[in-house]
Design an enzyme around this catalytic site. Sequence first.
Site, PDB file in Angstrom:
ATOM      1  N   GLY A   1       0.842  -1.464  -0.047  1.00  0.00           N
ATOM      2  CA  GLY A   1      -0.129   0.082  -0.205  1.00  0.00           C
ATOM      3  C   GLY A   1       0.366   0.844   0.090  1.00  0.00           C
TER       4      GLY A   1
ATOM      5  CD  GLU B   1      -1.081   2.282  -3.650  1.00  0.00           C
ATOM      6  OE1 GLU B   1      -2.851   1.844  -3.366  1.00  0.00           O
ATOM      7  OE2 GLU B   1      -1.387   2.759  -2.056  1.00  0.00           O
ATOM      8  NE  ARG B   2      -6.926   1.927  -3.998  1.00  0.00           N
ATOM      9  CZ  ARG B   2      -8.280   2.717  -3.519  1.00  0.00           C
ATOM     10  NH1 ARG B   2      -9.500   2.237  -3.912  1.00  0.00           N
ATOM     11  NH2 ARG B   2      -7.843   3.996  -3.122  1.00  0.00           N
TER      12      ARG B   2
ATOM     13  CG  PHE C   1      -3.377  -4.210   0.955  1.00  0.00           C
ATOM     14  CD1 PHE C   1      -3.538  -4.653   1.508  1.00  0.00           C
ATOM     15  CD2 PHE C   1      -2.747  -3.240   0.324  1.00  0.00           C
ATOM     16  CE1 PHE C   1      -4.975  -3.781   2.337  1.00  0.00           C
ATOM     17  CE2 PHE C   1      -3.161  -2.332   1.090  1.00  0.00           C
ATOM     18  CZ  PHE C   1      -4.551  -2.611   1.814  1.00  0.00           C
TER      19      PHE C   1
ATOM     20  CG  HIS D   1      -3.965   4.423  10.776  1.00  0.00           C
ATOM     21  ND1 HIS D   1      -3.345   5.524  11.191  1.00  0.00           N
ATOM     22  CD2 HIS D   1      -4.177   4.355   9.316  1.00  0.00           C
ATOM     23  CE1 HIS D   1      -3.829   6.029  10.038  1.00  0.00           C
ATOM     24  NE2 HIS D   1      -3.891   5.516   9.130  1.00  0.00           N
TER      25      HIS D   1
END
EC number: 2.1.1.316
Length: 349
Positions: free
Chosen positions: A190, A213-214, A241, A259
């Site tokens: 990410g 990452e996307r 992920f 988070h």
Amino acid sequence: MTVEQTPENPGTAARAAAEETVNDILQGAWKARAIHVAVELGVPELLQEGPRTATALAEATGAHEQTLRRLLRLLATVGVFDDLGHDDLFAQNALSAVLLPDPASPVATDARFQAAPWHWRAWEQLTHSVRTGEASFDVANGTSFWQLTHEDPKARELFNRAMGSVSLTEAGQVAAAYDFSGAATAVDIGGGRGSLMAAVLDAFPGLRGTLLERPPVAEEARELLTGRGLADRCEILPGDFFETIPDGADVYLIKHVLHDWDDDDVVRILRRIATAMKPDSRLLVIDNLIDERPAASTLFVDLLLLVLVGGAERSESEFAALLEKSGLRVERSLPCGAGPVRIVEIRRA
């Protein structure tokens, strides 16, 4: 006869002071929204070259002159912009200058992120989050935050800029605080626009990286790393992920990602990472950790995470419990800068 003073029945002066304090807190949303409107209209930029009249500002922004004057007059009372008190002039000051567009400023980027209507709608449904423990964003906007930022380029840009400004500061701090010299390969899970990976690769020339990452953001990371002359040392891997994480790296990094998720999803992510790790691999979780006396700013972010995505900031003990469920353990925890961010080094249990 003297009336006993209690928290519910204070003296007249104490009561008045309490009411004034609470009233100021209640008006906080109005003040924030007033700042957002000034930012949306581009007032800080217009005042960059010197004082201007409300009339001139209204003409430049297409705003209603008298209403813009009222808005700026209010903001001047809380220290944002100066009302010069003559010739209808308003001027830039130290606080309003902070709002000038700056990709490296967390305040400037966050002011624009918070101004988005979908952000405000989510906070309107805070009661839903408090009653259920779930994100209110979905209820307020009819879609999830992640879906919106995937499908709406403007929303994605606002979010990525807000996160990117924080990462620009923290990336160098991570590279300075942790010794990667014993590692040959690192995976940033990410990894956003790539500022963390770039900082680590710059600081440790012998390291090679992979950034997961996307797809839309992965291409932005490719551009950043190419611009920094690091493209030949970092593979860009578009992906999810939850589905795939490259196997066998010496170090895995995941910064301000966990988070964003509830406990069950955090365990899913951590188990996926644990499966990819070698017996001697290290996982670095870089995140805010709530200590015994957290700052108000940390707790506001905690609530923001709940509202937007159902996430949370966690204490060390809460985080350790999730690691145990995932087959991982804490090796050590290092400070990263002066705030609540910690680098938690983790091994397979």
